[in-house]
Write a protein that holds these residues in place. Structure first.
Motif: not given
Length: 348
Positions: A174-187
């Motif tokens: 159970l959670h609140l989502t604030l926004g989504t991200l596309v993060l494709l590497n550790e950097q």
């Protein structure tokens, strides 16, 4: 005919012409600016270094996106090099590093860099999201009340069209989502973590007063227009003291992440909601909603909606409990930690 226009890519603003604007909207095989179109000029310039042989520019690109610069059988890369009179060096697949653009003319290097940014931005938007900013709502008391809600709904409304136990959220998630991200590497993950910490120092501590936010989770509402054809049912969340501090923090966090290029702007304000039932869960219990985005639209046709009228009438004011929010998490999609919540890549 060239028509000047401005476009933002990854937090940087570019002055672009009509040909490039069309290219931005289509697949890379339609990317066909001619050799005369080499005066692409970023409004806030990136670094172009002068070398013994001419000029060069380095751009950090996550390895999963290399293929979009290379193209089928290397055609996109060759076309970019020919049309901008540059040479583009790309690391081996799977090896994180920098793409290096070199050329005898500064304008050609700038043109190649701008086109690469346009291509990458276009294809990045098509990647499924990997992480999301969340507030965890899975405290034991809330989970207990949620399970009570689930039991009562199935007891009183199981004969309503489409209602089944497979629709309910996993109580540990159970959670609140604030926004989504596309993060494709550790950097990129580290960049998001660093930004979270700057947000804490810049405004979160001041708004929250260094103390947890006490919120109440109460009442249910639906996402779409017709309660008889519901896809997402959510619990409403509000500050116990009646203030808008949670909303302000959520909106400012998203604003910062959008400005950094790490997040796409979807709404003017964050909709504070905790999903309790979702028709996506019917086929995939680990699915997270991404309301009205490309991912949501593609799976929308496959959904079997449920009739939520009785649920909304009977549980309109259902009280899920009170919870102390003390951290914003950078949560990893399709993952679990020891508590059953999403694995955390970083937190504020």
């Amino acid at each position: 005919v060239l028509r000047p226009t401005l476009i933002q890519i990854g937090g940087r603003v570019y002055r672009k012409n009509l040909i490039q604007e069309q290219a931005y909207q289509h697949e890379e095989e339609d990317f066909c600016a001619g050799p005369s179109d080499c005066a692409d000029e970023p409004c806030d310039a990136f670094v172009v270094e002068e070398t013994e042989k001419g000029f060069q520019c380095r751009v950090e690109v996550p390895s999963p996106l290399y293929k979009y610069i290379i193209g089928k059988k290397g055609e996109t890369k060759k076309r970019l090099e020919t049309e901008t009179r540059t040479s583009i060096s790309i690391p081996k697949p799977g090896v994180e590093g920098e793409i290096v653009i070199t050329g005898q003319h500064r304008s050609g290097v700038i043109s190649a860099r701008t086109r690469i940014d346009v291509l990458l931005d276009s294809f990045r938007k098509k990647q499924p999201f990997t992480h999301f900013l969340s507030f965890a709502l899975n405290q034991p008391a809330i989970q207990e009340k949620f399970l009570q809600f689930k039991e009562e709904v199935l007891e009183k409304c199981s004969k309503d069209h489409g209602v089944s136990s497979s629709l309910f959220q996993n109580p540990a998630k159970l959670h609140l989502t604030l926004g989504t991200l596309v993060l494709l590497n550790e950097q990129e993950i580290q960049k998001a973590c660093d930004l979270l910490q700057r947000c804490k120092e810049d405004f979160v501590d001041q708004i929250a007063g260094g103390k947890p936010l006490t919120v109440e989770v109460a009442g249910v509402e639906y996402m779409n227009d017709d309660p008889a054809m519901t896809d997402v049912l959510y619990a409403k969340v509000h500050m116990k003291d009646g203030s808008d501090r949670l909303q302000v923090i959520a909106d400012q966090l998203v604003e910062r992440f959008v400005a950094s290029g790490l997040m796409l702007k979807e709404w003017d304000r964050v909709k504070l909601h905790a999903t309790v039932m979702n028709t996506l869960f019917r086929k995939d219990p680990s699915a997270e909603e991404r309301n009205n985005t490309m991912t949501g639209k593609s799976s929308f046709k496959e959904r079997e909606s449920f009739n939520g009228r009785n649920i909304l009438k009977l549980f309109e004011n259902f009280y899920f409990g009170e919870v102390q929010l003390d951290s914003v998490r950078l949560s990893q999609r399709f993952s679990s930690d020891a508590s059953g919540y999403y694995a955390t890549s970083g937190q504020l």
